[in-house]
Design a protein around this motif. Structure first.
Motif, PDB file in Angstrom:
ATOM      1  N   SER A  18       0.845  -1.189   0.000  1.00  0.00           N
ATOM      2  CA  SER A  18       0.000   0.000   0.000  1.00  0.00           C
ATOM      3  C   SER A  18       0.880   1.239   0.000  1.00  0.00           C
ATOM      4  O   SER A  18       1.997   1.225   0.525  1.00  0.00           O
ATOM      5  CB  SER A  18      -0.941   0.023   1.205  1.00  0.00           C
ATOM      6  OG  SER A  18      -0.205   0.101   2.408  1.00  0.00           O
ATOM      7  N   ILE A  23      -7.567  -1.542  -9.408  1.00  0.00           N
ATOM      8  CA  ILE A  23      -8.342  -2.157  -8.324  1.00  0.00           C
ATOM      9  C   ILE A  23      -9.517  -1.240  -8.017  1.00  0.00           C
ATOM     10  O   ILE A  23      -9.348  -0.029  -7.851  1.00  0.00           O
ATOM     11  CB  ILE A  23      -7.461  -2.353  -7.082  1.00  0.00           C
ATOM     12  CG1 ILE A  23      -6.283  -3.283  -7.408  1.00  0.00           C
ATOM     13  CG2 ILE A  23      -8.277  -2.910  -5.921  1.00  0.00           C
ATOM     14  CD1 ILE A  23      -5.243  -3.348  -6.309  1.00  0.00           C
ATOM     15  N   ARG A  24     -10.718  -1.801  -7.952  1.00  0.00           N
ATOM     16  CA  ARG A  24     -11.918  -1.011  -7.678  1.00  0.00           C
ATOM     17  C   ARG A  24     -12.438  -1.324  -6.284  1.00  0.00           C
ATOM     18  O   ARG A  24     -12.481  -2.473  -5.866  1.00  0.00           O
ATOM     19  CB  ARG A  24     -13.016  -1.324  -8.705  1.00  0.00           C
ATOM     20  CG  ARG A  24     -12.576  -1.164 -10.153  1.00  0.00           C
ATOM     21  CD  ARG A  24     -12.665   0.252 -10.612  1.00  0.00           C
ATOM     22  NE  ARG A  24     -12.324   0.397 -12.036  1.00  0.00           N
ATOM     23  CZ  ARG A  24     -12.534   1.503 -12.725  1.00  0.00           C
ATOM     24  NH1 ARG A  24     -13.072   2.561 -12.146  1.00  0.00           N
ATOM     25  NH2 ARG A  24     -12.192   1.575 -14.000  1.00  0.00           N
ATOM     26  N   ARG A  25     -12.866  -0.245  -5.584  1.00  0.00           N
ATOM     27  CA  ARG A  25     -13.460  -0.407  -4.271  1.00  0.00           C
ATOM     28  C   ARG A  25     -14.620   0.563  -4.149  1.00  0.00           C
ATOM     29  O   ARG A  25     -14.407   1.787  -4.174  1.00  0.00           O
ATOM     30  CB  ARG A  25     -12.447  -0.121  -3.154  1.00  0.00           C
ATOM     31  CG  ARG A  25     -11.417  -1.205  -2.939  1.00  0.00           C
ATOM     32  CD  ARG A  25     -10.815  -1.103  -1.538  1.00  0.00           C
ATOM     33  NE  ARG A  25     -10.205   0.216  -1.329  1.00  0.00           N
ATOM     34  CZ  ARG A  25      -8.893   0.410  -1.238  1.00  0.00           C
ATOM     35  NH1 ARG A  25      -8.057  -0.600  -1.331  1.00  0.00           N
ATOM     36  NH2 ARG A  25      -8.425   1.631  -1.040  1.00  0.00           N
ATOM     37  N   GLY A  26     -15.832   0.036  -4.049  1.00  0.00           N
ATOM     38  CA  GLY A  26     -16.998   0.879  -3.853  1.00  0.00           C
ATOM     39  C   GLY A  26     -17.205   1.919  -4.934  1.00  0.00           C
ATOM     40  O   GLY A  26     -17.581   3.061  -4.646  1.00  0.00           O
ATOM     41  N   GLY A  41      -9.047   2.097  -6.265  1.00  0.00           N
ATOM     42  CA  GLY A  41      -8.389   1.938  -4.973  1.00  0.00           C
ATOM     43  C   GLY A  41      -6.989   1.364  -5.070  1.00  0.00           C
ATOM     44  O   GLY A  41      -6.424   0.944  -4.061  1.00  0.00           O
ATOM     45  N   GLU A  77      -0.082  -6.218  -6.508  1.00  0.00           N
ATOM     46  CA  GLU A  77      -1.107  -5.223  -6.258  1.00  0.00           C
ATOM     47  C   GLU A  77      -0.561  -4.148  -5.330  1.00  0.00           C
ATOM     48  O   GLU A  77       0.184  -4.437  -4.394  1.00  0.00           O
ATOM     49  CB  GLU A  77      -2.362  -5.851  -5.641  1.00  0.00           C
ATOM     50  CG  GLU A  77      -3.130  -6.753  -6.583  1.00  0.00           C
ATOM     51  CD  GLU A  77      -4.478  -7.177  -5.997  1.00  0.00           C
ATOM     52  OE1 GLU A  77      -4.715  -6.898  -4.791  1.00  0.00           O
ATOM     53  OE2 GLU A  77      -5.292  -7.770  -6.739  1.00  0.00           O
ATOM     54  N   HIS A 101      -2.239  -0.958  -3.157  1.00  0.00           N
ATOM     55  CA  HIS A 101      -3.468  -0.284  -2.745  1.00  0.00           C
ATOM     56  C   HIS A 101      -3.150   1.159  -2.373  1.00  0.00           C
ATOM     57  O   HIS A 101      -2.126   1.444  -1.738  1.00  0.00           O
ATOM     58  CB  HIS A 101      -4.099  -1.024  -1.564  1.00  0.00           C
ATOM     59  CG  HIS A 101      -4.503  -2.429  -1.906  1.00  0.00           C
ATOM     60  ND1 HIS A 101      -5.758  -2.745  -2.365  1.00  0.00           N
ATOM     61  CD2 HIS A 101      -3.792  -3.577  -1.888  1.00  0.00           C
ATOM     62  CE1 HIS A 101      -5.817  -4.053  -2.613  1.00  0.00           C
ATOM     63  NE2 HIS A 101      -4.630  -4.581  -2.330  1.00  0.00           N
ATOM     64  N   GLY A 161     -10.815   8.441  -7.366  1.00  0.00           N
ATOM     65  CA  GLY A 161      -9.626   7.668  -7.021  1.00  0.00           C
ATOM     66  C   GLY A 161      -8.518   7.708  -8.046  1.00  0.00           C
ATOM     67  O   GLY A 161      -7.438   7.151  -7.797  1.00  0.00           O
ATOM     68  N   ARG A 205      -7.071  10.698   2.312  1.00  0.00           N
ATOM     69  CA  ARG A 205      -8.359  10.745   1.621  1.00  0.00           C
ATOM     70  C   ARG A 205      -8.345  11.886   0.609  1.00  0.00           C
ATOM     71  O   ARG A 205      -8.179  13.055   0.988  1.00  0.00           O
ATOM     72  CB  ARG A 205      -9.498  10.940   2.624  1.00  0.00           C
ATOM     73  CG  ARG A 205     -10.892  10.883   1.989  1.00  0.00           C
ATOM     74  CD  ARG A 205     -11.982  11.031   3.029  1.00  0.00           C
ATOM     75  NE  ARG A 205     -11.997  12.375   3.632  1.00  0.00           N
ATOM     76  CZ  ARG A 205     -11.521  12.680   4.819  1.00  0.00           C
ATOM     77  NH1 ARG A 205     -10.955  11.732   5.571  1.00  0.00           N
ATOM     78  NH2 ARG A 205     -11.579  13.921   5.283  1.00  0.00           N
TER      79      ARG A 205
END
Length: 416
Positions: free
Chosen positions: A8, A137-140, A144, A158, A160, A287, A328
């Motif tokens: 990450s 990578i998809r998140r919500g 992401g 990966e 993040h 994102g 964020r």
């Protein structure tokens, strides 16, 4: 190195060109953990844009990198001359404000290596080369992170992150994966690059030749010329046919002092570049953000591409840094970056299109038949008699529209 140990990051930058490397450096020096993924094993690719304008030279000074840049192999040009069949237009950089009254022509791989070395001095900077982004990578409903392949091992990894920034050029993978499509503007020409030995007695400096029999840019590299011959859109294969005889003949006609040297040039020595101007209507999705050529491909006219992309990177770092520190980044922040850089992009591309229409299209080499002389277009033909015009032209080119500085949250990075 084609992979990063961490899984990450606060930010992932896809693409190790000028915009990506500058953005990564600024964020890392600001304490943000950033990964820069470059799909090639090194920066050694010929015929990339390498015109570094005064705006970028000033930024390097602010970052404390001016002295390092100064020792790179480079040609410094205090003026550029555009020759037409009825006279010349001059861009004079001799009165630019600040320390740099010139532009620098430096191999892009040297410039990128300098930025990489400066980045590695920070523990927050992570550069992976031979690392090709292959997925998002998809998140919500938001991006992401990224999936990337280590091209040394073939393994997929990966990363993040709350923000992916695509700086991967005019054929951007991140842009395609994000589902964004640029709108293209018509470009009447492509370009052929040829390296020609430079000999004593040749003209000094870099110059542009626009004639009814062709358009040629001769870039002084010290011991050789990097010649850029503008040709009609989609005609590169025909121009290189017959071992490049037409190309050799056309360059020799526009630059007669190269005639004997052109005999040693073959088709394999001629590199083709497809010219395109395009722009995204929206540079972001939740994102992910696109900047530089990934958001707005530029024509090589005036060598603005690198410098505009770097200005994008500075603005993006300044606007996004508070959110990245919080972990964020909202869509409002991404939209602010686009709003900040939108008009400089629109104005610059409009100027490039005007140049294409006014004299590039009229001078594209087609055949050997004589045509009417190509004159300096109005109103430039009148303005060139104004004493201050060369300096105005120099300032427009040297600084562009809305140059960015290390202000706001980036101010602590400045060594000025």
């Amino acid at each position: 190195m084609g992979s990063i140990a961490n899984t990450s990051m606060a930010c992932v930058v896809a693409g190790g060109g000028p915009a990506g490397m500058v953005l990564g450096l600024l964020l890392a020096r600001s304490g943000v953990d950033v990964a820069v993924l470059e799909k090639h094993p090194d920066f050694l690719r010929d015929f990339r844009g390498d015109t570094v304008h005064a705006s970028t030279l000033g930024l390097l000074d602010e970052l404390g990198l001016g002295a390092r840049f100064a020792v790179l192999p480079q040609q410094r040009e205090r003026r550029l001359t555009m020759w037409f069949d009825d006279g010349a237009l001059i861009e004079d950089f001799g009165r630019l404000p600040g320390r740099h009254q010139h532009i620098a022509l430096v191999p892009q791989w040297d410039f990128l290596n300098l930025l990489a070395e400066a980045g590695r001095e920070s523990p927050h900077f992570h550069l992976a080369q031979n690392a090709e982004v292959t997925g998002l990578i998809r998140r919500g409903g938001a991006v992401g992170g990224v999936r990337y392949t280590d091209r040394d091992t073939g393994r997929t990894h990966e990363l993040h992150t709350p923000l992916v920034v695509g700086t991967d050029g005019r054929h951007s993978t991140v842009r395609e994966l994000a589902g964004l499509r640029p709108r293209a503007s018509a470009a009447p020409h492509d370009c052929l690059y040829v390296r020609i030995p430079r000999l004593p007695g040749d003209p000094e400096g870099t110059f542009l030749r626009f004639s009814s029999s062709g358009a040629l840019i001769m870039i002084n590299r010290g011991d050789y010329w990097q010649a850029a011959l503008l040709i009609g859109k989609g005609t590169a294969d025909a121009a290189r046919a017959g071992d490049g005889a037409w190309t050799r003949r056309t360059i020799a006609r526009l630059a007669p002092y190269t005639r004997e040297r052109m005999e040693a040039i073959g088709a394999d020595d001629i590199a083709a570049l497809q010219i395109r101007i395009d722009r995204l209507s929206r540079w972001w999705v939740p994102g992910a953000l696109l900047i530089g050529d990934a958001a707005h491909a530029m024509s090589p006219i005036a060598g603005v591409g690198i410098n505009l992309a770097i200005q994008d990177a500075v603005a993006a770092a300044r606007i996004l840094l508070p959110g990245l520190r919080r972990g964020r980044v909202g869509t409002g922040d991404l939209a602010r970056v686009q709003r900040r850089r939108w008009w400089p992009t629109v104005i610059t591309q409009a100027a490039q299109r005007s140049a294409q229409e006014r004299f590039v299209a009229a001078s594209i080499a087609g055949d050997d038949r004589p045509a009417a002389p190509l004159r300096i277009p109005q109103p430039l033909r009148t303005l060139r008699h104004w004493r201050g015009f060369p300096y105005l032209m120099g300032r427009v080119v040297g600084f562009g529209v809305r140059p960015e500085r290390l202000t706001g949250p980036l101010a602590p990075l400045s060594h000025a």
